[in-house]
Enzyme design. Structure first.
Site, PDB file in Angstrom:
ATOM      1  N   CYS A 153     -39.765  -5.472  36.871  1.00 60.61           N
ATOM      2  CA  CYS A 153     -39.627  -6.846  36.373  1.00 60.61           C
ATOM      3  C   CYS A 153     -39.550  -7.855  37.527  1.00 60.61           C
ATOM      4  O   CYS A 153     -40.204  -8.899  37.502  1.00 60.61           O
ATOM      5  CB  CYS A 153     -38.404  -6.953  35.479  1.00 60.61           C
ATOM      6  SG  CYS A 153     -36.914  -6.236  36.202  1.00 60.61           S
ATOM      7  N   ASN A 154     -38.766  -7.539  38.562  1.00 55.98           N
ATOM      8  CA  ASN A 154     -38.641  -8.462  39.696  1.00 55.98           C
ATOM      9  C   ASN A 154     -39.955  -8.586  40.458  1.00 55.98           C
ATOM     10  O   ASN A 154     -40.364  -9.683  40.851  1.00 55.98           O
ATOM     11  CB  ASN A 154     -37.541  -7.973  40.650  1.00 55.98           C
ATOM     12  CG  ASN A 154     -36.166  -8.418  40.201  1.00 55.98           C
ATOM     13  OD1 ASN A 154     -35.952  -9.580  39.915  1.00 55.98           O
ATOM     14  ND2 ASN A 154     -35.220  -7.482  40.136  1.00 55.98           N
ATOM     15  N   GLN A 182     -35.787  -9.755  32.414  1.00 59.75           N
ATOM     16  CA  GLN A 182     -36.075  -8.402  32.906  1.00 59.75           C
ATOM     17  C   GLN A 182     -36.583  -7.450  31.842  1.00 59.75           C
ATOM     18  O   GLN A 182     -37.343  -6.533  32.115  1.00 59.75           O
ATOM     19  CB  GLN A 182     -34.818  -7.821  33.578  1.00 59.75           C
ATOM     20  CG  GLN A 182     -33.711  -7.338  32.638  1.00 59.75           C
ATOM     21  CD  GLN A 182     -32.785  -8.453  32.167  1.00 59.75           C
ATOM     22  OE1 GLN A 182     -32.921  -9.588  32.591  1.00 59.75           O
ATOM     23  NE2 GLN A 182     -31.833  -8.129  31.305  1.00 59.75           N
ATOM     24  N   GLY A 204     -39.523   1.685  37.493  1.00 62.75           N
ATOM     25  CA  GLY A 204     -38.485   2.541  38.064  1.00 62.75           C
ATOM     26  C   GLY A 204     -39.064   3.668  38.899  1.00 62.75           C
ATOM     27  O   GLY A 204     -38.376   4.273  39.724  1.00 62.75           O
ATOM     28  N   HIS A 211     -37.887  -4.689  46.996  1.00 64.41           N
ATOM     29  CA  HIS A 211     -38.805  -5.547  46.239  1.00 64.41           C
ATOM     30  C   HIS A 211     -40.008  -6.015  47.073  1.00 64.41           C
ATOM     31  O   HIS A 211     -41.120  -6.103  46.561  1.00 64.41           O
ATOM     32  CB  HIS A 211     -38.050  -6.756  45.678  1.00 64.41           C
ATOM     33  CG  HIS A 211     -36.835  -6.359  44.891  1.00 64.41           C
ATOM     34  ND1 HIS A 211     -35.584  -6.220  45.461  1.00 64.41           N
ATOM     35  CD2 HIS A 211     -36.691  -6.019  43.600  1.00 64.41           C
ATOM     36  CE1 HIS A 211     -34.721  -5.842  44.545  1.00 64.41           C
ATOM     37  NE2 HIS A 211     -35.355  -5.701  43.407  1.00 64.41           N
ATOM     38  N   HIS A 253     -32.697 -12.170  35.773  1.00 62.94           N
ATOM     39  CA  HIS A 253     -32.622 -12.216  37.241  1.00 62.94           C
ATOM     40  C   HIS A 253     -33.007 -13.636  37.668  1.00 62.94           C
ATOM     41  O   HIS A 253     -33.769 -14.323  36.967  1.00 62.94           O
ATOM     42  CB  HIS A 253     -33.643 -11.291  37.888  1.00 62.94           C
ATOM     43  CG  HIS A 253     -33.553  -9.848  37.519  1.00 62.94           C
ATOM     44  ND1 HIS A 253     -32.465  -9.067  37.803  1.00 62.94           N
ATOM     45  CD2 HIS A 253     -34.449  -9.030  36.926  1.00 62.94           C
ATOM     46  CE1 HIS A 253     -32.702  -7.820  37.396  1.00 62.94           C
ATOM     47  NE2 HIS A 253     -33.885  -7.784  36.849  1.00 62.94           N
ATOM     48  N   ARG A 278     -29.405  -9.354  37.676  1.00 62.71           N
ATOM     49  CA  ARG A 278     -28.477  -9.070  36.574  1.00 62.71           C
ATOM     50  C   ARG A 278     -27.939  -7.650  36.807  1.00 62.71           C
ATOM     51  O   ARG A 278     -28.657  -6.775  37.306  1.00 62.71           O
ATOM     52  CB  ARG A 278     -29.164  -9.217  35.214  1.00 62.71           C
ATOM     53  CG  ARG A 278     -30.332  -8.240  34.942  1.00 62.71           C
ATOM     54  CD  ARG A 278     -29.845  -6.969  34.296  1.00 62.71           C
ATOM     55  NE  ARG A 278     -30.906  -6.049  33.955  1.00 62.71           N
ATOM     56  CZ  ARG A 278     -31.284  -5.006  34.670  1.00 62.71           C
ATOM     57  NH1 ARG A 278     -30.730  -4.759  35.837  1.00 62.71           N
ATOM     58  NH2 ARG A 278     -32.247  -4.195  34.241  1.00 62.71           N
TER      59      ARG A 278
END
Ligand code: NAD
Length: 335
Positions: A139-140, A299, A109, A192, A218, A167
């Site tokens: 996570c992505n 995720q 984040g 991303h 995701h 998500r």
């Protein structure tokens, strides 16, 4: 002797890291912090993690709830070799860690600029060796790097176009949406792609994102222009030899993220988590130098093993990334 790890922020990521770190033979969690005496704080106590209030302003909340704490973050930090900052973004603890000369790891984040070093075990373990501050990417981004990095090193990549079907919230989170709509992320390209480049700057990648009303995973639809013509079997073989990628098959009844998570629950890991990136083997296709594939990302947990490896690299506990990854995976149950 085990290295001592403090977890600042015992939420979705923090609690998973606490379990994964404590499962390792060379590290131990010496305490976790919370701001409120929620069920998660009680669970920390139940699981045997010493509980600390995040600051002295919060101590009375725990006292009133009758939940015992061992002190505050100020008491915990001096004892730690490294702190995992799993607080929501921009909580501003960096100065505190700096003053105490502590090493720290943040989560995806945060912006790259906070640490100047964004981490993925396979792609840049060596860069983090001995570093004071590291950010483990989101996570992505972790998902994209897991499958793209081996393609990049083995075949070369001209360009990547990837659509993130995101998500809308984590399963526990009833505040976020949408719950009955599809929401395109209008900032194009999405963050991303640049985030992948914060780890592998030379990789040409553009991404877009769409939020959908699901909480469990995701999904990425990825199109890669490789520098070489390869078959789908070549690509699958390469990924099979790469840690933390798991194959699923539509032909075996795994046609959606729902069945992937059912499979993950059957694997009997902590919380039914899936640390690997799930790639549909019957969704991998090549046409000339173009490669198409779909992957799904749990995720809440795919970044967990990366954090454990980041500790080993930053504290100079293991020089070889593959050895660190092997140890990490063995003790969290990844085959
Ligand atoms: P979360 O809200 O589930 O947990 C955050 C925790 O920090 C909570 O326990 C909260 O009580 C605590 N906290 C809040 N303010 C605090 C403070 N001032 N001091 C100490 N603790 C405080 O959030 P999360 O999902 O675990 O996210 C943490 C980080 O991990 C973020 O950077 C996020 O972007 C990243 N991340 C989240 C996911 C995910 O799917 N949830 C995936 C990858 C990365």
């Amino acid at each position: 002797m085990k290295v001592k790890v403090a977890i600042n922020g015992y939420g979705t990521i923090g609690k998973r890291l606490a379990d994964a770190i404590n499962a390792q033979p060379d590290m131990e969690v010496i305490g976790v912090t919370k701001t409120r005496p929620t069920f998660e704080a009680k669970m920390a106590n139940l699981r045997g993690f010493p509980l600390y209030a995040a600051s002295k302003d919060f101590v009375s909340r725990f006292d009133e709830a009758g939940l015992e704490t061992q002190g505050t973050l100020d008491d915990l930090l001096p004892e730690a070799d490294i702190v995992m900052d799993c607080t929501p973004k921009k909580m501003g603890y960096k100065e505190m860690y700096e003053k105490l000369g502590k090493k720290a790891i943040w989560q995806g984040g945060e912006k790259h600029d906070l640490t100047g070093l964004s981490f993925n075990a396979m792609a840049n373990y060596e860069q983090a060796y001995g570093a004071q501050f590291v950010r483990v990417v989101s996570c992505n981004t972790t998902g994209l790097l897991r499958t793209l990095y081996p393609l990049y090193t083995e075949y070369g990549i001209d360009n990547v176009l990837a659509v993130m079907v995101r998500r809308s919230a984590d399963p526990w989170d009833t505040k976020r949406g949408p719950i009955n709509a599809i929401e395109p992320v209008l900032k194009v390209p999405s963050h991303h792609g640049p985030d992948v480049q914060s780890v592998v700057p030379e990789l040409n990648i553009q991404t877009t994102a769409v939020k959908v009303p699901t909480t469990i995973m995701h999904l990425h639809s990825v199109v890669v222009d490789l520098k070489k013509e390869v078959s789908s079997e070549d690509v699958i073989g390469l990924w099979k030899a790469t840690p933390r990628i798991i194959f699923v098959s539509g032909s075996e009844g795994i046609k959606s993220t729902a069945q992937i998570m059912e499979m993950a629950r059957d694997l009997c890991r902590e919380r039914g988590d899936l640390y690997e990136i799930a790639v549909w083997d019957d969704g991998v296709h090549t046409v000339g130098k173009k490669l198409y594939y779909y992957q799904a990302i749990h995720q809440e947990s795919d970044v967990v093993p990366e954090n454990v490896d980041a500790i080993r690299s930053m504290l100079e506990m293991e020089e070889d990334k593959l050895k660190s990854m092997e140890t990490t995976d063995k003790y969290i149950g990844v085959c």
